[in-house]
Design an enzyme around this catalytic site. Structure first.
Site, mmCIF file in Angstrom:
data_model
loop_
_atom_site.group_PDB
_atom_site.id
_atom_site.type_symbol
_atom_site.label_atom_id
_atom_site.label_comp_id
_atom_site.label_asym_id
_atom_site.label_seq_id
_atom_site.Cartn_x
_atom_site.Cartn_y
_atom_site.Cartn_z
ATOM 1 N N ASP A 112 0.824 -1.137 -0.070
ATOM 2 C CA ASP A 112 -0.007 -0.049 0.093
ATOM 3 C C ASP A 112 0.861 1.330 -0.141
ATOM 4 O O ASP A 112 2.045 1.131 0.359
ATOM 5 C CB ASP A 112 -0.954 0.158 1.322
ATOM 6 N N SER A 113 0.423 2.250 -0.179
ATOM 7 C CA SER A 113 0.986 3.614 -0.517
ATOM 8 C C SER A 113 1.364 4.066 1.019
ATOM 9 O O SER A 113 2.498 4.587 1.145
ATOM 10 C CB SER A 113 0.098 4.750 -0.986
ATOM 11 N N CYS A 160 -3.913 -1.085 -2.394
ATOM 12 C CA CYS A 160 -4.085 0.212 -2.324
ATOM 13 C C CYS A 160 -4.859 0.470 -3.621
ATOM 14 O O CYS A 160 -4.718 0.081 -4.929
ATOM 15 C CB CYS A 160 -2.769 0.884 -2.623
ATOM 16 N N GLU A 212 -5.270 9.927 8.503
ATOM 17 C CA GLU A 212 -3.620 9.841 9.003
ATOM 18 C C GLU A 212 -3.504 10.804 10.040
ATOM 19 O O GLU A 212 -2.360 10.555 10.706
ATOM 20 C CB GLU A 212 -2.984 10.352 7.629
ATOM 21 N N CYS A 214 -11.360 3.142 -0.943
ATOM 22 C CA CYS A 214 -10.312 3.525 -0.277
ATOM 23 C C CYS A 214 -9.834 2.801 1.104
ATOM 24 O O CYS A 214 -10.658 2.850 1.737
ATOM 25 C CB CYS A 214 -10.306 4.728 -0.215
ATOM 26 N N HIS A 230 -8.458 3.805 3.654
ATOM 27 C CA HIS A 230 -8.437 4.283 4.975
ATOM 28 C C HIS A 230 -9.965 4.696 5.454
ATOM 29 O O HIS A 230 -10.158 4.694 6.595
ATOM 30 C CB HIS A 230 -7.772 6.047 4.643
HETATM 31 N N1 DGL Z 1 -4.321 3.881 -0.200
HETATM 32 C C1 DGL Z 1 -4.858 4.783 -1.044
HETATM 33 C C2 DGL Z 1 -6.271 4.074 -1.675
HETATM 34 O O1 DGL Z 1 -6.522 3.054 -1.230
HETATM 35 C C3 DGL Z 1 -5.370 5.940 -0.145
HETATM 36 C C4 DGL Z 1 -3.974 6.636 0.373
HETATM 37 C C5 DGL Z 1 -3.440 7.332 -0.592
HETATM 38 O O2 DGL Z 1 -3.996 8.167 -1.245
HETATM 39 O O3 DGL Z 1 -2.124 7.112 -0.900
HETATM 40 O O4 DGL Z 1 -6.449 4.610 -2.625
#
Ligand code: DGL
Length: 276
Positions: A11-12, A74, A159, A193, A195
């Site tokens: 993931d990012s 992600c 976050e 997403c 989050h």
């Molecule tokens: N992990 C990203 C997603 O699911 C969200 C966080 C980001 O923008 O890096 O889209």
């Protein structure tokens, strides 16, 4: 063959841990390595090329740790990088390895959740602009209408630990009102997403009765289970010691561990892995 061949989860940043949580609960026996690219997160507003470059670099790091299979937990990476990785990078460089995303498994089932056949998709700007959910859901459920809404302030709220504080209410309501204004018949909202599951209580509290909120962790975990059953040649390559390792590209592992525990629901001890 390397001694350990874990499933890689990318993931990012921290968010993919909500997906990893569901995978680890459903399939606890396998070895896993999680990699968060926290040094360069968030990805949500970045360009197609940048997201592809960052994602592929991280996938290669996971390959380097022995992973034969990597899950892009992600949504933004799944939307903007997965196709190029599957159709070009793997074929050219790693033909025996596999990379899977979160959009297709979600699109395969989401139409079944809706009675009105009108679904709202909430995601980052990158995910929404890619149109990936529109295309994929319409492939599997041609009769379903899909509405989308980018929620760019939700990732920073989560976050920064504001997801359960009163200050988040305004921005939760703002984007929900915008998507519901697109159609009065939406009865299913997909949290597309990583989050957003942390905002699920506030989201549900803001919605009128009768609208279902769907997080994708469980869907992705079920889909991975099914994939491994259908691909014994891959399943046999994955080692099974119930091992879990966590890596971040940020040198602040203390900060990662604090956030990660919130997303993963149990203490996390990460290691720093520098970008090349
Ligand atoms: N992990 C990203 C997603 O699911 C969200 C966080 C980001 O923008 O890096 O889209």
């Amino acid at each position: 063959m390397p001694e350990k061949q874990p499933i890689g989860i990318f993931d990012s940043g921290y968010g993919g841990l909500t997906v990893f949580r569901s995978i680890a609960d459903l399939l606890p026996g396998y070895d896993y390595v999680y990699l968060g690219d926290n040094a360069r997160a968030p990805y949500g507003n970045r360009s197609f090329n940048t997201i592809h470059q960052y994602t592929w670099e991280c996938v290669q790091m996971l390959f380097g740790m022995g992973c034969p299979l990597v899950i892009l937990a992600c949504n933004t990476s799944s939307a903007k990088a997965l196709r190029t990785i599957q159709q070009r990078d793997l074929l050219n460089e790693e033909p025996w390895k596999r990379v899977l995303g979160v959009i297709r498994p979600t699109a395969e089932v989401i139409g079944n959740y809706s009675g009105t056949k009108e679904i709202g998709v909430l995601g980052t700007k990158g995910t929404v602009q890619s149109g990936s959910y529109l295309i994929e859901i319409n492939n599997f459920f041609p009769g379903v209408k899909v509405y989308q809404q980018a929620c760019p302030l939700w990732v920073p709220l989560v976050e920064n630990g504001e997801y359960d504080k009163p200050g988040a209410d305004y921005f939760v309501g703002k984007y929900l009102d915008q998507i519901l204004a697109q159609s009065g018949k939406i009865d299913t909202l997909l949290l597309a997403c990583t989050h957003y599951p942390l905002l699920a209580d506030k989201i549900k509290a803001h919605l009128p009765a009768g609208i279902r909120v769907v997080s994708q962790g469980g869907i992705v975990a079920e889909s991975l289970k099914d994939y491994l059953e259908r691909h014994p040649e891959m399943e046999q390559r994955i080692t099974r010691n119930a091992g879990r390792r966590f890596y971040t590209t940020s040198d602040d592992t203390t900060d990662f561990d604090q956030h990660a525990s919130m997303f993963f629901g149990e203490p996390v001890n990460s290691e720093f892995i520098p970008l090349k």
